[in-house]
Design a protein around this motif. Sequence first.
Motif, PDB file in Angstrom:
ATOM      1  N   ILE A 107       0.830  -1.211   0.000  1.00  0.00           N
ATOM      2  CA  ILE A 107       0.000   0.000   0.000  1.00  0.00           C
ATOM      3  C   ILE A 107       0.863   1.260   0.000  1.00  0.00           C
ATOM      4  CG2 ILE A 107      -0.314   0.099   2.538  1.00  0.00           C
ATOM      5  CD1 ILE A 107      -3.131   0.736   0.045  1.00  0.00           C
ATOM      6  N   SER A 108       2.035   1.166   0.626  1.00  0.00           N
ATOM      7  CA  SER A 108       2.882   2.363   0.718  1.00  0.00           C
ATOM      8  C   SER A 108       3.339   2.839  -0.659  1.00  0.00           C
ATOM      9  CB  SER A 108       4.088   2.093   1.612  1.00  0.00           C
ATOM     10  OG  SER A 108       4.779   0.969   1.145  1.00  0.00           O
ATOM     11  N   PHE A 127       1.646   3.372  -3.141  1.00  0.00           N
ATOM     12  CA  PHE A 127       0.661   4.283  -3.743  1.00  0.00           C
ATOM     13  C   PHE A 127       0.743   5.686  -3.141  1.00  0.00           C
ATOM     14  CE2 PHE A 127      -1.161   0.078  -4.313  1.00  0.00           C
ATOM     15  CZ  PHE A 127      -1.574   0.115  -5.636  1.00  0.00           C
ATOM     16  N   PHE A 128       1.458   5.786  -2.020  1.00  0.00           N
ATOM     17  CA  PHE A 128       1.511   7.055  -1.305  1.00  0.00           C
ATOM     18  C   PHE A 128       2.948   7.557  -1.246  1.00  0.00           C
ATOM     19  CE2 PHE A 128      -2.100   4.721   0.848  1.00  0.00           C
ATOM     20  CZ  PHE A 128      -3.073   5.328   0.088  1.00  0.00           C
ATOM     21  N   PHE A 129       3.142   8.725  -0.651  1.00  0.00           N
ATOM     22  CA  PHE A 129       4.499   9.245  -0.531  1.00  0.00           C
ATOM     23  C   PHE A 129       4.863   9.407   0.939  1.00  0.00           C
ATOM     24  CE2 PHE A 129       1.536  12.753  -1.164  1.00  0.00           C
ATOM     25  CZ  PHE A 129       1.848  13.630  -0.144  1.00  0.00           C
ATOM     26  N   VAL A 130       6.132   9.207   1.216  1.00  0.00           N
ATOM     27  CA  VAL A 130       6.595   9.320   2.598  1.00  0.00           C
ATOM     28  C   VAL A 130       6.738  10.796   2.941  1.00  0.00           C
ATOM     29  CG1 VAL A 130       8.413   8.749   4.238  1.00  0.00           C
ATOM     30  CG2 VAL A 130       7.773   7.112   2.454  1.00  0.00           C
TER      31      VAL A 130
END
Lengths: 257, 14
Positions: free
Chosen positions: B7-8, B10-13
């Motif tokens: 899932i990570s 798809f997102f940004f840190v």
Amino acid sequence: MFEARLTQGVLLRKLLDSMKDLVQDANFDCSSTGFALQAMDSSHVSLIHMQLRSDGFDHFRCDRNLSMGVSLNNMAKILKCMGNDDVLTMKAEDQGDSVTFMFESANQERISDFELKLMDIDSEQLGIPDTDYSATVKMPSAEFARICKDLSTIGDTVLIAVTKDGVRFSTTGDIGSANVTVRSHSNVDKPEEQVVIDMQEPVALTFALRYLNSFAKATPLSNQVMISMSKELPVVVQYRIEDMGHISYYLAPKIED
Amino acid sequence: LKGQRPISSFFFVK
């Protein structure tokens, strides 16, 4: 100093019950904005983001940002000791190593406090970009929970397909197959029963039912659930918590072989 | 997990 008072203390118990099966340990982030949590499940397939706004509490004080690392299971165990009608107050010192939960019965005749030790938990905060979804379905949360549970008796995954005619949930397994179609309908007298489909373009994605069934643990928090989907993006399953905030679950779609 | 992106991704840190 962090201090938050919630007349409907049971709300926090419902929230913990809707997260503890997916996530073991997590940080609650307290700030002047409110009380929030973001965490991935242990297999890193789904993400929970929950937020309770400070103005939704009866009293909210947070002098400086605080990250409280807890075992969700242990916190849920403590919240099980709270009466259904109790008022809940959470308290933590800025540099403390514990959080206190105080339960007050509605008639003030019983006051109890439970202290939970905090843990240091490393977690990276993910930024969730704003997305215009191809389709958003609002439907009764109990209906969504029932569909996920029923389809799990047949298969492990569900294809959720949104068209202008409705939303179809399909699964197949060793013993057979199943389809449930929900059509949009409005109900002025009972808005909690309505199904609203907002579709820019048709979309169909496959998800693991095990996760959707875990998300459905949030059903007691809201009469309605909002499911947002776009091609090749994680689905968002969101339960709005009236006057306070929301809990949202993100789940990556299964990749077609 | 098989057939599934983390899932990570798809997102940004932050």
